[in-house]
Scaffold this motif. Sequence first.
Motif, PDB file in Angstrom:
ATOM      1  N   ARG A  94       0.816  -1.211   0.000  1.00  0.00           N
ATOM      2  CA  ARG A  94       0.000   0.000   0.000  1.00  0.00           C
ATOM      3  C   ARG A  94       0.849   1.260   0.000  1.00  0.00           C
ATOM      4  O   ARG A  94       0.627   2.171  -0.771  1.00  0.00           O
ATOM      5  CB  ARG A  94      -0.874   0.044   1.258  1.00  0.00           C
ATOM      6  CG  ARG A  94      -2.203  -0.591   1.122  1.00  0.00           C
ATOM      7  CD  ARG A  94      -3.290   0.355   1.615  1.00  0.00           C
ATOM      8  NE  ARG A  94      -4.540  -0.329   1.770  1.00  0.00           N
ATOM      9  CZ  ARG A  94      -5.306  -0.739   0.754  1.00  0.00           C
ATOM     10  NH1 ARG A  94      -4.918  -0.546  -0.483  1.00  0.00           N
ATOM     11  NH2 ARG A  94      -6.435  -1.355   0.980  1.00  0.00           N
ATOM     12  N   PHE A  95       1.828   1.304   0.908  1.00  0.00           N
ATOM     13  CA  PHE A  95       2.608   2.522   1.086  1.00  0.00           C
ATOM     14  C   PHE A  95       3.537   2.836  -0.082  1.00  0.00           C
ATOM     15  O   PHE A  95       3.938   3.966  -0.262  1.00  0.00           O
ATOM     16  CB  PHE A  95       3.449   2.464   2.368  1.00  0.00           C
ATOM     17  CG  PHE A  95       2.653   2.382   3.638  1.00  0.00           C
ATOM     18  CD1 PHE A  95       3.284   2.118   4.844  1.00  0.00           C
ATOM     19  CD2 PHE A  95       1.288   2.565   3.646  1.00  0.00           C
ATOM     20  CE1 PHE A  95       2.548   2.034   6.030  1.00  0.00           C
ATOM     21  CE2 PHE A  95       0.544   2.478   4.823  1.00  0.00           C
ATOM     22  CZ  PHE A  95       1.180   2.209   6.019  1.00  0.00           C
ATOM     23  N   THR A  96       3.922   1.825  -0.848  1.00  0.00           N
ATOM     24  CA  THR A  96       4.848   2.105  -1.950  1.00  0.00           C
ATOM     25  C   THR A  96       4.121   2.160  -3.288  1.00  0.00           C
ATOM     26  O   THR A  96       4.741   2.193  -4.340  1.00  0.00           O
ATOM     27  CB  THR A  96       5.963   1.041  -2.037  1.00  0.00           C
ATOM     28  OG1 THR A  96       5.349  -0.233  -2.275  1.00  0.00           O
ATOM     29  CG2 THR A  96       6.789   1.000  -0.790  1.00  0.00           C
ATOM     30  N   LYS A  97       2.812   2.205  -3.223  1.00  0.00           N
ATOM     31  CA  LYS A  97       2.023   2.215  -4.459  1.00  0.00           C
ATOM     32  C   LYS A  97       2.275   3.493  -5.253  1.00  0.00           C
ATOM     33  O   LYS A  97       2.315   3.485  -6.480  1.00  0.00           O
ATOM     34  CB  LYS A  97       0.534   2.091  -4.108  1.00  0.00           C
ATOM     35  CG  LYS A  97      -0.362   1.868  -5.311  1.00  0.00           C
ATOM     36  CD  LYS A  97      -1.754   1.446  -4.889  1.00  0.00           C
ATOM     37  CE  LYS A  97      -2.561   2.597  -4.349  1.00  0.00           C
ATOM     38  NZ  LYS A  97      -3.176   3.390  -5.422  1.00  0.00           N
ATOM     39  N   ASP A  98       2.427   4.597  -4.566  1.00  0.00           N
ATOM     40  CA  ASP A  98       2.578   5.868  -5.264  1.00  0.00           C
ATOM     41  C   ASP A  98       3.950   6.501  -5.093  1.00  0.00           C
ATOM     42  O   ASP A  98       4.127   7.672  -5.375  1.00  0.00           O
ATOM     43  CB  ASP A  98       1.496   6.845  -4.755  1.00  0.00           C
ATOM     44  CG  ASP A  98       0.096   6.272  -4.969  1.00  0.00           C
ATOM     45  OD1 ASP A  98      -0.655   6.136  -3.984  1.00  0.00           O
ATOM     46  OD2 ASP A  98      -0.216   5.925  -6.124  1.00  0.00           O
ATOM     47  N   THR A  99       4.902   5.716  -4.615  1.00  0.00           N
ATOM     48  CA  THR A  99       6.240   6.291  -4.453  1.00  0.00           C
ATOM     49  C   THR A  99       7.082   5.954  -5.675  1.00  0.00           C
ATOM     50  O   THR A  99       6.759   5.062  -6.439  1.00  0.00           O
ATOM     51  CB  THR A  99       6.949   5.712  -3.212  1.00  0.00           C
ATOM     52  OG1 THR A  99       7.020   4.293  -3.360  1.00  0.00           O
ATOM     53  CG2 THR A  99       6.205   6.037  -1.935  1.00  0.00           C
ATOM     54  N   ALA A 100       8.191   6.679  -5.813  1.00  0.00           N
ATOM     55  CA  ALA A 100       9.113   6.411  -6.913  1.00  0.00           C
ATOM     56  C   ALA A 100       9.837   5.097  -6.628  1.00  0.00           C
ATOM     57  O   ALA A 100       9.788   4.593  -5.514  1.00  0.00           O
ATOM     58  CB  ALA A 100      10.120   7.547  -7.018  1.00  0.00           C
ATOM     59  N   ARG A 101      10.478   4.578  -7.648  1.00  0.00           N
ATOM     60  CA  ARG A 101      11.217   3.323  -7.467  1.00  0.00           C
ATOM     61  C   ARG A 101      12.414   3.574  -6.550  1.00  0.00           C
ATOM     62  O   ARG A 101      13.086   4.590  -6.653  1.00  0.00           O
ATOM     63  CB  ARG A 101      11.699   2.831  -8.841  1.00  0.00           C
ATOM     64  CG  ARG A 101      12.128   1.391  -8.854  1.00  0.00           C
ATOM     65  CD  ARG A 101      12.561   0.965 -10.256  1.00  0.00           C
ATOM     66  NE  ARG A 101      11.482   1.015 -11.232  1.00  0.00           N
ATOM     67  CZ  ARG A 101      10.452   0.191 -11.238  1.00  0.00           C
ATOM     68  NH1 ARG A 101      10.366  -0.748 -10.339  1.00  0.00           N
ATOM     69  NH2 ARG A 101       9.515   0.311 -12.144  1.00  0.00           N
ATOM     70  N   PHE A 102      12.654   2.651  -5.630  1.00  0.00           N
ATOM     71  CA  PHE A 102      13.785   2.817  -4.708  1.00  0.00           C
ATOM     72  C   PHE A 102      15.119   2.637  -5.422  1.00  0.00           C
ATOM     73  O   PHE A 102      15.259   1.790  -6.291  1.00  0.00           O
ATOM     74  CB  PHE A 102      13.702   1.800  -3.562  1.00  0.00           C
ATOM     75  CG  PHE A 102      12.545   2.032  -2.644  1.00  0.00           C
ATOM     76  CD1 PHE A 102      11.541   1.094  -2.529  1.00  0.00           C
ATOM     77  CD2 PHE A 102      12.461   3.200  -1.892  1.00  0.00           C
ATOM     78  CE1 PHE A 102      10.463   1.301  -1.687  1.00  0.00           C
ATOM     79  CE2 PHE A 102      11.383   3.421  -1.054  1.00  0.00           C
ATOM     80  CZ  PHE A 102      10.374   2.464  -0.948  1.00  0.00           C
ATOM     81  N   LYS A 103      16.086   3.449  -5.016  1.00  0.00           N
ATOM     82  CA  LYS A 103      17.403   3.413  -5.663  1.00  0.00           C
ATOM     83  C   LYS A 103      18.224   2.215  -5.190  1.00  0.00           C
ATOM     84  O   LYS A 103      18.818   1.499  -5.969  1.00  0.00           O
ATOM     85  CB  LYS A 103      18.184   4.697  -5.344  1.00  0.00           C
ATOM     86  CG  LYS A 103      17.770   5.899  -6.182  1.00  0.00           C
ATOM     87  CD  LYS A 103      18.640   7.103  -5.887  1.00  0.00           C
ATOM     88  CE  LYS A 103      18.412   7.597  -4.469  1.00  0.00           C
ATOM     89  NZ  LYS A 103      18.953   8.947  -4.225  1.00  0.00           N
ATOM     90  N   ASP A 104      18.272   2.045  -3.870  1.00  0.00           N
ATOM     91  CA  ASP A 104      19.122   1.001  -3.294  1.00  0.00           C
ATOM     92  C   ASP A 104      18.637   0.655  -1.889  1.00  0.00           C
ATOM     93  O   ASP A 104      17.625   1.150  -1.413  1.00  0.00           O
ATOM     94  CB  ASP A 104      20.581   1.469  -3.254  1.00  0.00           C
ATOM     95  CG  ASP A 104      20.741   2.820  -2.563  1.00  0.00           C
ATOM     96  OD1 ASP A 104      21.658   3.561  -2.922  1.00  0.00           O
ATOM     97  OD2 ASP A 104      19.929   3.140  -1.661  1.00  0.00           O
ATOM     98  N   GLU A 105      19.395  -0.203  -1.228  1.00  0.00           N
ATOM     99  CA  GLU A 105      19.037  -0.689   0.108  1.00  0.00           C
ATOM    100  C   GLU A 105      18.906   0.453   1.112  1.00  0.00           C
ATOM    101  O   GLU A 105      17.960   0.493   1.907  1.00  0.00           O
ATOM    102  CB  GLU A 105      20.137  -1.650   0.556  1.00  0.00           C
ATOM    103  CG  GLU A 105      19.840  -2.427   1.808  1.00  0.00           C
ATOM    104  CD  GLU A 105      20.982  -3.394   2.105  1.00  0.00           C
ATOM    105  OE1 GLU A 105      21.010  -4.482   1.524  1.00  0.00           O
ATOM    106  OE2 GLU A 105      21.864  -3.024   2.918  1.00  0.00           O
ATOM    107  N   LEU A 106      19.834   1.396   1.078  1.00  0.00           N
ATOM    108  CA  LEU A 106      19.810   2.516   2.023  1.00  0.00           C
ATOM    109  C   LEU A 106      18.559   3.358   1.801  1.00  0.00           C
ATOM    110  O   LEU A 106      17.913   3.804   2.752  1.00  0.00           O
ATOM    111  CB  LEU A 106      21.075   3.371   1.868  1.00  0.00           C
ATOM    112  CG  LEU A 106      21.245   4.505   2.906  1.00  0.00           C
ATOM    113  CD1 LEU A 106      21.280   3.921   4.318  1.00  0.00           C
ATOM    114  CD2 LEU A 106      22.502   5.297   2.624  1.00  0.00           C
ATOM    115  N   ASP A 107      18.194   3.540   0.552  1.00  0.00           N
ATOM    116  CA  ASP A 107      16.984   4.279   0.182  1.00  0.00           C
ATOM    117  C   ASP A 107      15.765   3.630   0.836  1.00  0.00           C
ATOM    118  O   ASP A 107      14.900   4.299   1.383  1.00  0.00           O
ATOM    119  CB  ASP A 107      16.839   4.253  -1.344  1.00  0.00           C
ATOM    120  CG  ASP A 107      16.097   5.453  -1.886  1.00  0.00           C
ATOM    121  OD1 ASP A 107      15.605   5.376  -3.030  1.00  0.00           O
ATOM    122  OD2 ASP A 107      15.997   6.463  -1.163  1.00  0.00           O
ATOM    123  N   ILE A 108      15.741   2.287   0.783  1.00  0.00           N
ATOM    124  CA  ILE A 108      14.643   1.532   1.384  1.00  0.00           C
ATOM    125  C   ILE A 108      14.634   1.687   2.901  1.00  0.00           C
ATOM    126  O   ILE A 108      13.595   1.921   3.514  1.00  0.00           O
ATOM    127  CB  ILE A 108      14.738   0.034   0.996  1.00  0.00           C
ATOM    128  CG1 ILE A 108      14.413  -0.125  -0.501  1.00  0.00           C
ATOM    129  CG2 ILE A 108      13.790  -0.811   1.828  1.00  0.00           C
ATOM    130  CD1 ILE A 108      14.585  -1.532  -1.039  1.00  0.00           C
TER     131      ILE A 108
END
Lengths: 141, 164
Positions: B56-70
Motif C-alpha cells: 500500500r505505502f509504496t504504491k505511489d512512491t518512486a522506485r527505490f534506488k538502493d538498500e539505504l533508500d529503502i
Amino acid sequence: SRASSAVLARDNYPLYIRSSPTENELKFHYMVHTSLDVVDEKISAMGKALVDQRELYLGLLYPTEDHKIKYGYVTNSKVKFVMVVDSSNTALRDNEIRSMFRKLHSSYTDVMCNPFYNPGDRIQSRRAFDSMVTSMMVQVC
Amino acid sequence: WKTKQEMADEALFLLLHNEMVSGVYKSAEQGEVENGRCITKLENMGFRVGQGLIERFTKDTARFKDELDIMKFICKDFWTTVFKKQIDNLRTNHQGIYVLQDNKFRLLTQMSAGKQYLEHASKYLAFTCGLIRGGLSNLGIKSIVTAEVSSMPACKFQVMIQKL
C-alpha cells in the motif's frame, strides 16, 4: 475487446493471466514470457537507463510484433504487470495505458489486504481483481 | 494538536496490539511461552501485516534506488504512517546491519518510563520486528530483525540483511 493482461511475481511466475477471448492464449503466454527479459533489463540498475528508473510505468516494451503492442509496469515490490493490446487500437494513448496499470496496481494492493490471500499465491479474487480486469478490457475496444 | 480521528486511530492500533499480545499468551499451549513460540507467533503476524502495508505505502512512491533508500523509507515514511513519528536515529555499518532507534516507541509509552515491566517488553516488540521484516521482504530484502530495550519507552531495532 482485444487486450490481455498478466501479473507476475518477483520470481517471474504468473500470479494472474487473462487473455481476451479472441486471443490465442498460448501465444499470449509466450509473449508475456519474452516480455519479462525486457522488463528485467529495463529495471536493472546498470546506469544506462532505458527509461526513467524512478517510474513504475515502463511504457512500450519492445517493437510491435504481429500487430501486438506490449506494455510493462513494475511495482516497488517487484510485481510485474504486462499488457498486450492490438496495434489496430490506435485510439489508445499512453496516459490511458498508464491509468489502466494504476488500476491494476491499486487492485493488487487490495488483494494483498485480503485475509484469504497468501502473498505469492495465484490471484483468485473475483470481486476485487477479476471484475476490475473485465471492466478494463471492455474499455479497450 | 490532534483531531479526534487521529487520536482514535492511534488508540485503536495501540489497544488492538495490546489485546493481540494478551490473546496470544492466553491461548498459549503447554511450553509455548517458555520456548518462544508466542514471540514467534506475534512476529509472524507482524510479517504478514508488514507485507501488505508496504504494498500500500509504496504504491505511489518512486522506485527505490538502493538498500539505504529503502531503509530510510522505513525510518521516515513507514514509521510515521504506522507510529506517527519517525525513527530518531538510523545507524549502519554499510555492510548490511542497521540499527533503528526510537526514543519514544509508541507501543511502549503507556507501559513505563524506565525499568518497570522491562521483562515484558520483548512481547510488545515482536509484532513490530515482524512488521519491519515483512515490509523489507516484500521489497526483496531478506533480513533478521531483533529489538532491545534498556529503558522504556526507548528501544532499538536491529536489522541484519541476509545476502542470498
